[in-house]
Design an enzyme around this catalytic site. Structure first.
Site, PDB file in Angstrom:
ATOM      1  N   THR A  40       0.622  -1.541   0.594  1.00 31.96           N
ATOM      2  CA  THR A  40      -0.114   0.438   0.046  1.00 31.96           C
ATOM      3  C   THR A  40       0.793   1.432   0.073  1.00 31.96           C
ATOM      4  O   THR A  40       0.349   2.037  -0.549  1.00 31.96           O
ATOM      5  CB  THR A  40      -0.788   0.563   1.249  1.00 31.96           C
ATOM      6  N   HIS A  43       2.141   1.983  -3.409  1.00 32.07           N
ATOM      7  CA  HIS A  43       1.070   2.550  -4.193  1.00 32.07           C
ATOM      8  C   HIS A  43       0.829   4.366  -4.312  1.00 32.07           C
ATOM      9  O   HIS A  43       0.516   4.907  -5.051  1.00 32.07           O
ATOM     10  CB  HIS A  43      -0.705   2.154  -3.926  1.00 32.07           C
TER      11      HIS A  43
END
Length: 341
Positions: A40, A43
């Site tokens: 994450t 990202h």
């Protein structure tokens, strides 16, 4: 004086001095030791979450450290205690919270994404999300409690029991953790992975591994399970092929656990779901009991946290750490937030 790594957009991080935030009522301040970088976080760094993350942002939620200061009204925490954080801050009033599912609160704040995170030397957080650690647990290993809690939650939601066969599709960090947690639960585990380096690490961890590019996976699982199929399949690859494979390998009344985040809708063989009475189970984050179990597993060595850490870098080198993780070849990189430079 604090030092923080700020994501400022366009794949860029800036490390700068910032003010230490003293804890208010119900808060504690933590001297952060280590912060792990997860998918994450990648990202975020790649700009995929700019609509959610308010730039400049201090990110990071896989961490370990020690209590540095306790705010008014806080009981049960003392200065010097080793801790980690369950980075979920819920409202307590929405339908999910009222139903006892505060971990998927309708207005959930994921700390380290929606609010400032752990990639800094000093971090002030609500005391209710702080999780105590055993005194003899290395803080490097403790930085993997959060992803281990993800795996614990996934395995718990799957209702996997000792003696059942589980297939893990994808041997990234979370896939490896699911495999080791499932093994600790007494399951027979097969890990499917295309990348030879990840497959080799899974083998080193004692997991049965299969290369789906060279092995007939359906036949392998058929033979391994005496023709029954897998009781549980964990889809961790995030690929359309992974969804198809996981569904095809399940036994009658098997459970498909969707672990990976699929950014686009996937085709699912609903005829097979109908024919074999399969279950589709979603898993998102974790609950407090998952954290408690994750601490136990890491502390006992049943989850080999140390073997998953492939690099530790000081906070000023955080940008290089993100580049290295994105390039592949690393499993878990920790940022040393407490080092003196």
């Amino acid at each position: 004086m604090n030092h923080s790594a700020h994501y400022v957009g366009d794949h860029t991080f800036v490390v700068e001095r910032t003010a230490v935030v003293p804890p208010g009522p119900g808060e504690v301040r933590i001297d952060v030791a280590y912060t792990g970088i997860c998918g994450t976080d990648l990202h975020v760094a790649h700009g995929a979450m700019d609509q959610r993350v308010r730039v400049p942002a201090v990110i990071g939620h896989e961490m370990s450290g020690r209590i540095a200061e306790v705010g008014p009204g806080v009981a049960g925490h003392r200065v010097g205690d080793p801790v980690t954080v369950m980075p979920l801050d819920w409202c307590g009033d929405c339908p999910a919270c009222r139903a006892g599912n505060s971990h998927i609160c309708h207005r959930l704040t994921f700390v380290g994404i929606d609010s400032p995170g752990a990639m800094q030397r000093s971090w002030t957080v609500p005391a209710r999300i702080v999780v105590p650690l055993p005194a003899d647990l290395p803080l490097t290993h403790a930085a993997l409690i959060e992803p281990t809690a993800v795996a614990v939650h996934d395995v718990r939601r799957s209702r996997l029991t000792a003696g059942e066969h589980a297939v893990v599709v994808g041997a990234g960090p979370v896939g490896l953790l699911i495999g080791t947690v499932a093994r600790a639960a007494g399951a027979e585990v097969t890990v499917l992975e295309l990348d030879p380096r990840r497959r080799a690490l899974a083998t080193e961890l004692g997991l049965r591994t299969v290369d789906p590019a060279t092995v007939d996976v359906a036949r392998h699982v058929h033979e391994t399970t005496g023709g029954a199929g897998a009781a549980v399949a964990f889809e961790v690859s995030g690929s359309a092929a992974g969804v198809r494979t996981a569904t095809d390998l399940l036994a009658a009344r098997g459970r498909l656990v969707v672990v990976a985040i699929h950014p686009t809708p996937r085709e699912v063989d609903l005829h097979r779901v109908f024919w074999r009475e399969l279950e589709l189970i979603g898993v998102r984050v974790y609950e407090r009991e998952d954290y408690t179990e994750a601490v136990r597993l890491v502390h006992a060595g049943l989850v080999p946290a140390g073997r998953l850490i492939t690099r530790v870098v000081p906070l000023p080198e955080v940008a290089e750490a993100f580049r290295a993780l994105a390039a592949g070849g690393e499993v878990k990189i920790l940022v040393d937030c407490g080092v003196t430079w």
